[in-house]
Enzyme design. Structure first.
Site, short mmCIF file in Angstrom:
data_model
loop_
_atom_site.label_atom_id
_atom_site.label_comp_id
_atom_site.label_asym_id
_atom_site.label_seq_id
_atom_site.Cartn_x
_atom_site.Cartn_y
_atom_site.Cartn_z
N GLU A 277 40.06 39.02 49.14
CA GLU A 277 41.20 39.34 48.28
C GLU A 277 42.50 39.42 49.08
O GLU A 277 43.55 38.99 48.59
CB GLU A 277 40.94 40.66 47.56
CG GLU A 277 41.84 40.89 46.36
CD GLU A 277 41.33 42.02 45.47
OE1 GLU A 277 41.77 43.17 45.67
OE2 GLU A 277 40.50 41.74 44.57
N GLU A 280 43.60 35.98 49.72
CA GLU A 280 44.16 35.44 48.49
C GLU A 280 45.57 35.98 48.25
O GLU A 280 46.48 35.24 47.86
CB GLU A 280 43.24 35.82 47.33
CG GLU A 280 43.44 35.03 46.06
CD GLU A 280 42.39 35.35 45.00
OE1 GLU A 280 42.49 34.77 43.91
OE2 GLU A 280 41.50 36.18 45.26
N CYS A 297 37.89 43.95 40.66
CA CYS A 297 36.66 44.67 41.00
C CYS A 297 36.02 45.37 39.81
O CYS A 297 34.83 45.65 39.82
CB CYS A 297 36.94 45.71 42.09
SG CYS A 297 37.49 44.98 43.63
N SER A 317 42.54 38.19 40.71
CA SER A 317 41.86 37.60 41.86
C SER A 317 40.54 36.99 41.41
O SER A 317 39.86 37.54 40.53
CB SER A 317 41.60 38.67 42.91
OG SER A 317 40.65 38.23 43.85
N LYS A 358 28.94 48.00 34.95
CA LYS A 358 28.24 47.21 35.96
C LYS A 358 26.92 46.65 35.42
O LYS A 358 26.45 45.61 35.87
CB LYS A 358 27.97 48.05 37.21
CG LYS A 358 29.21 48.42 38.00
CD LYS A 358 29.84 47.20 38.65
CE LYS A 358 31.03 47.58 39.52
NZ LYS A 358 31.71 46.38 40.06
N GLU A 361 27.92 43.59 33.77
CA GLU A 361 28.32 42.59 34.78
C GLU A 361 27.11 41.86 35.33
O GLU A 361 27.17 40.65 35.58
CB GLU A 361 29.08 43.30 35.91
CG GLU A 361 29.63 42.34 36.96
CD GLU A 361 30.36 43.05 38.07
OE1 GLU A 361 31.52 42.70 38.35
OE2 GLU A 361 29.77 43.96 38.69
N GLU A 366 28.05 33.45 34.95
CA GLU A 366 28.87 32.86 36.00
C GLU A 366 28.73 33.59 37.33
O GLU A 366 29.23 33.11 38.36
CB GLU A 366 30.34 32.80 35.57
CG GLU A 366 31.02 34.14 35.40
CD GLU A 366 30.84 34.73 34.00
OE1 GLU A 366 31.60 35.66 33.67
OE2 GLU A 366 29.93 34.28 33.26
N CYS A 504 36.84 54.87 39.72
CA CYS A 504 35.37 54.94 39.69
C CYS A 504 34.85 56.36 39.85
O CYS A 504 33.72 56.65 39.43
CB CYS A 504 34.78 54.05 40.78
SG CYS A 504 35.24 52.32 40.62
#
Length: 577
Positions: A277, A280, A297, A317, A358, A361, A366, A504
């Site tokens: 990141e 980037e 994230c 990102s 999560k 996720e 993908e 978090c």
């Protein structure tokens, strides 16, 4: 305007804008509540006065009044706990229980249920009413959240959080009277904040521990686990320890005791995320393209932008989250290059997370690696604590263990991912070091810290380059920032967005507290994380020797072709879903 109010024969002088409940809480006078919800970290107060549990007697008024929605007035005389008030509250709870399933002993929320607590507090011994029980006592699974409408007490807390704090609007109340229901979720991002505020067992997370236990018992499977930074300052709370206590060593020992072959630290994945990141970010700053870079994230936040702002999907990102980066490396680099001889098809990767988004996720196509899910199961802090209690493990008295030596070196920059502002600070640390050598002491990272929902800071990373940053937590705040970007009234170089207020440390899979204000819990966890970072020998991700070795032996360099293949992703336009 200051007024004098008498509560239980005590005279207080307070501002007339305050409610009876606010004044009582301020002065240590207990008034029970159910539908009332205060989220100080979001400057939000939900006071619908719908449950009537907080009723009090005001001299001169015939009817009892809800303390949560009644402002104080000069000369007001209030009784919060006389016989009439107690009887009224008890009747309210008895009526709620009459329309509630009678499976309290087997309910997963038993012992942590606010309705159960109220019944005990008010001395409810039996239920003298026959309610209609309009909803079938049946669990419905929507993604990663389990719903049982029959246990819903229509407090409205979940709707308030979803609409006011998160601005997602996935649920609402419909119909009237006994037929009132909370709607099926629509465009839910699975942040889990509704689960955190539900006072009963009406909303719970999906429990994956039994699937994990089945994998652990299968000798043909190589089952490993990695732990997120926020888990180490919250897990101990489930075993009587203070919020913010660092239980990393005990957590590692406990994970070995339940049977995981290897125990790793997701922080390695966080350092890896920063390498990608930060590279980037530097590239975008140099080319002045696709700015602002927005961190990626948080899976709840990513789903939010996919549903609501698909026209801005070029800004996040492309980096995968630390969970997915670590799991991707486990099923490739670790399995292939570390002499393990493991077939990735037989490897089961489990993550221990503060988040229930999560879980969702893990299922994104993908994010698969060579056709396999990178992370097979994501387990929340609450799930793991319940698992340890089933196993009879005395967590508080465990010896400290250590992570396995491979893929577990980490820096303090990885730890602070747990806090709002931590990801952008970690990325800026590495970007500053790349651009500014070792003069990191010149960079003011404190400017991005805090708990307010939106924070701005201009950080000078070199003598010639200043970076304008924005830190956002809570999706209602994110919506405001994204709208400002769209209409051209705001300009930033980089933005960190986390779905959960506070980050978090306040995730949807974290322990729930009944005996502390949530903002105090969040602050304690946040302080615990910053203390871990402060005491780390390495505090910048690019200094991690294992990360350097990974690039030298496998990935090449940050943002290389192989790194993009394994560590980056793309996003989906869900606006018409």
């Amino acid at each position: 305007m200051l007024v004098k109010v008498t509560i239980n024969n005590q005279v207080f002088e307070e501002d007339s804008s305050l409610t009876i409940l606010q004044v009582a809480k301020k002065h240590g006078i207990h008034i029970p509540t159910l539908c009332y919800l205060k989220k100080e970290e979001s400057c939000f107060e939900h006071k619908p006065a719908s449950c009537r549990v907080c009723v009090v007697e005001v001299k001169g008024k015939n009817n009892l009044l809800p303390a949560c929605a009644t402002n104080i007035a000069d000369g007001m005389v209030v009784s919060t706990n006389n016989a009439r008030v107690r009887n009224e509250r008890r009747t309210v709870v008895e009526l709620l229980l009459s329309n509630h399933p009678k499976d309290c002993l087997t309910c997963e929320k038993s012992g942590k249920c606010l309705l159960q607590d109220l019944a005990i507090e008010l001395g409810v011994k039996e239920i003298p009413f026959d309610g209609p029980l309009s909803q079938e006592n049946k669990t419905i699974v929507n993604g990663v959240i389990r719903r049982n409408p029959s246990k819903c007490v229509l407090c409205g807390r979940c709707v308030a959080v979803c609409n006011a704090i998160q601005s997602v609007g996935a649920i609402s109340a419909s119909k009237r009277g006994f037929a009132t229901v909370i709607s099926e979720p629509n465009n839910c991002i699975n942040c889990g904040q509704c689960v955190q505020v539900c006072p009963t067992g009406a909303l719970l997370q999906v429990d994956d521990t039994y699937k994990i236990e089945k994998a652990l018992a299968d000798e043909s499977k190589y089952v490993i686990v990695h732990t997120a930074p926020a888990t180490r300052v919250s897990l101990g709370e489930e075993f009587g320890m203070e919020p913010g206590t660092d239980v990393t060593g005990k957590m590692v020992t406990a994970l070995r005791m339940v049977g995981f072959k290897k125990v790793f630290d997701t922080n390695f994945g966080a350092d890896l995320t920063i390498m990608e990141e930060a590279k980037e970010l530097v590239t975008r700053l140099q080319t002045k393209q696709n700015l602002p870079l927005i961190t990626s994230c948080c899976p709840g936040w990513i789903k939010f932008i996919e549903y609501n702002y698909p026209e801005l999907l070029h800004l996040p990102s492309t980096c995968k989250s630390p969970q997915e980066m670590f799991s991707s490396m486990a099923k490739t680099y670790y399995a292939e290059k570390m002499g393990m001889g493991i077939d990735p098809k037989n490897m089961v990767v489990v993550s221990l997370m503060p988040c229930i988004a999560k879980k969702d996720e893990c299922r994104r196509d993908e994010l698969k690696v060579n056709g396999l899910p990178a992370t097979d199961y994501s387990m929340s802090v609450k799930e793991f604590a319940a698992m340890l209690k089933r196993y009879g493990i005395d967590f508080a008295n465990l010896e400290d263990g250590k992570y396995d030596s491979t893929l577990s070196d980490s820096t303090g920059a990885a730890d602070i991912f747990a806090n709002t502002g931590g990801v952008i600070e970690a990325a800026t640390r590495t970007a500053a070091k790349w651009l500014n050598g070792n003069n990191l002491e010149k960079v003011d990272f404190e400017a991005v810290r805090g708990l307010s929902g939106t924070r701005e800071a201009t950080v000078k990373v070199t003598d010639d380059l200043s970076v304008k940053l924005c830190v956002v937590s809570g999706l209602a705040n994110a919506r405001k920032v994204l709208d400002a970007i769209k209409d051209g009234t705001a300009s930033y170089d980089a933005i960190e967005i986390m779905a959960c207020p506070g980050g978090c440390v306040n995730g949807g899979g974290q322990p729930i507290h009944k005996d502390m204000e949530q903002i105090d819990v969040i602050r304690a966890r946040q302080a615990g994380i910053y203390n871990i970072d402060k005491n780390k020998k390495m505090r910048v991700s690019c200094d991690n020797p294992e990360i350097k070795e990974l690039y030298d032996n496998y990935l090449g360099e940050p943002n290389s072709h192989k790194a993009h293949e394994l560590l980056h992703t793309h996003f989906l336009n869900r606006k018409d879903d």
